[in-house]
Design an enzyme around this catalytic site. Sequence first.
Site, PDB file in Angstrom:
ATOM      1  N   LYS A 221       0.832  -1.205   0.000  1.00  0.00           N
ATOM      2  CA  LYS A 221       0.000   0.000   0.000  1.00  0.00           C
ATOM      3  C   LYS A 221       0.869   1.258   0.000  1.00  0.00           C
ATOM      4  CE  LYS A 221      -4.325  -1.803   1.822  1.00  0.00           C
ATOM      5  NZ  LYS A 221      -5.267  -1.864   2.932  1.00  0.00           N
TER       6      LYS A 221
ATOM      7  N   LYS B 156      -2.687 -12.358  -7.428  1.00  0.00           N
ATOM      8  CA  LYS B 156      -3.925 -12.504  -6.657  1.00  0.00           C
ATOM      9  C   LYS B 156      -5.053 -11.657  -7.263  1.00  0.00           C
ATOM     10  CE  LYS B 156      -4.515 -10.010  -2.896  1.00  0.00           C
ATOM     11  NZ  LYS B 156      -4.683  -9.439  -1.566  1.00  0.00           N
TER      12      LYS B 156
ATOM     13  N   LYS C 142      -9.095  -6.085  -5.791  1.00  0.00           N
ATOM     14  CA  LYS C 142     -10.020  -5.046  -6.267  1.00  0.00           C
ATOM     15  C   LYS C 142      -9.273  -3.853  -6.876  1.00  0.00           C
ATOM     16  CE  LYS C 142     -10.708  -4.101  -1.397  1.00  0.00           C
ATOM     17  NZ  LYS C 142     -11.616  -4.499  -0.341  1.00  0.00           N
TER      18      LYS C 142
HETATM   19  P1  AMP Z   1     -10.059  -7.298   1.472  1.00  0.00           P
HETATM   20  O1  AMP Z   1     -10.848  -7.177   0.246  1.00  0.00           O
HETATM   21  O2  AMP Z   1      -8.586  -7.144   1.236  1.00  0.00           O
HETATM   22  O3  AMP Z   1     -10.588  -6.510   2.629  1.00  0.00           O
HETATM   23  O4  AMP Z   1     -10.187  -8.836   1.907  1.00  0.00           O
HETATM   24  C1  AMP Z   1     -11.335  -9.357   2.527  1.00  0.00           C
HETATM   25  C2  AMP Z   1     -11.155 -10.844   2.759  1.00  0.00           C
HETATM   26  O5  AMP Z   1     -11.073 -11.512   1.503  1.00  0.00           O
HETATM   27  C3  AMP Z   1      -9.871 -11.220   3.506  1.00  0.00           C
HETATM   28  O6  AMP Z   1     -10.129 -12.300   4.373  1.00  0.00           O
HETATM   29  C4  AMP Z   1      -8.935 -11.630   2.416  1.00  0.00           C
HETATM   30  O7  AMP Z   1      -7.950 -12.528   2.853  1.00  0.00           O
HETATM   31  C5  AMP Z   1      -9.876 -12.281   1.417  1.00  0.00           C
HETATM   32  N1  AMP Z   1      -9.350 -12.176   0.043  1.00  0.00           N
HETATM   33  C6  AMP Z   1      -9.043 -11.039  -0.636  1.00  0.00           C
HETATM   34  N2  AMP Z   1      -8.600 -11.321  -1.877  1.00  0.00           N
HETATM   35  C7  AMP Z   1      -8.638 -12.681  -1.993  1.00  0.00           C
HETATM   36  C8  AMP Z   1      -8.319 -13.596  -3.048  1.00  0.00           C
HETATM   37  N3  AMP Z   1      -7.883 -13.169  -4.231  1.00  0.00           N
HETATM   38  N4  AMP Z   1      -8.494 -14.914  -2.804  1.00  0.00           N
HETATM   39  C9  AMP Z   1      -8.953 -15.356  -1.607  1.00  0.00           C
HETATM   40  N5  AMP Z   1      -9.265 -14.557  -0.580  1.00  0.00           N
HETATM   41  C10 AMP Z   1      -9.120 -13.232  -0.766  1.00  0.00           C
END
Ligand code: AMP
Length: 324
Positions: A110, A192, A195
């Site tokens: 970030k 990965k 978003k």
């Molecule tokens: P975030 O969108 O970063 O707040 O992530 C929310 C949740 O989704 C967290 O538990 C992350 O570990 C999971 N997560 C985010 N991106 C992925 C991905 N590409 N594959 C699996 N889990 C994900």
Amino acid sequence: MRVFSGIQPTGQLHIGNYLGAIRQWLELQEKEECIFCIVDLHAITIPYNFREFQDIVLKKAIEYLACGIDPEKSIIFIQSDVKEHTELAWLLGTVCPIGDLNRMTQFKDKSKRFKNSINAGLFNYPVLMASDILLYQTDLVPVGKDQGQHVELTRSIARKFNKKFGKTFKIPKLLLPKMGAKIMSLQEPKKKMSKSALSSCLFLLDEPKVIREKIMKATTDSGKKILYNPKRKPGISNLLTIYSLFSGKSIKELEKKFENKGYGDFKKSLAKVLIKSLEPIRRKRKELLNREVYIKEILKKGAKRAQVLASSTIKEAKNNMGLT
Ligand code: AMP
Ligand code: TRP
């Protein structure tokens, strides 16, 4: 078992979030004591639109409920409604070495992405996350793989605190899904799904037409066979994982089903499965969008229930630290 997980209110939910985190939550809420938190205080560590923020947070709550989080079974609330989160974060900050924070991958990523706003909040983000988890004497933290490092740091902070001030916190465990802990980007399957890369993300609320387009355009690999081999065939392996998780069919079954078919047929079928699986979420969300008062009530009730648990932990933590 007590389960705690948090998710940021900013950005649209994608199938990585769903398969990595939310799907585990839905299973866990059937048998464990679950607490789910919309982490608005984490979200403000990067640039955000403060005029629209309240609305964004509420809409995100609606999305979780539409996914199947059940307020009768789980506590769901907004982080900033329970002031104990920030209070404990300060206390934990005094036992967390800055060297540990410097090593955090998400902070490094970030800091690169938001070069002009690397603030102390972003640096301390993992301490607030540790506070979220430890406040509830959590046993299990179901998240995707990318959050493993933060959960490990939480465990280390808890151990340090307990050693210094006497047993105060339960040491929580990371819970990764057996499959889907890291869903990859549709365009660059070695990265990965995130978003921050819009076109390579399949969002939960994408319209059927968009789902079809994104899947048909997803990067596949050389060769023609539908085989699971993440090293050699990262694209098709990622799509097989997604197919398997949404359809309930094993990868082996899918390899067999598409043995004599090409990528095109496979993708068409996958798009169909996705459209069918995501449709109920879109429908439920539409319904809930008209019920703002009810949603706000759920969140306030959730915060009240969370606060009872949180205030008991913070009292003990302060007491053990020699504070009044
Ligand atoms: P975030 O969108 O970063 O707040 O992530 C929310 C949740 O989704 C967290 O538990 C992350 O570990 C999971 N997560 C985010 N991106 C992925 C991905 N590409 N594959 C699996 N889990 C994900
Ligand atoms: N950092 C997590 C993410 O980006 C969100 C989060 C905040 C969280 N607090 C938490 C996850 C506590 C699990 C437990 O996804």
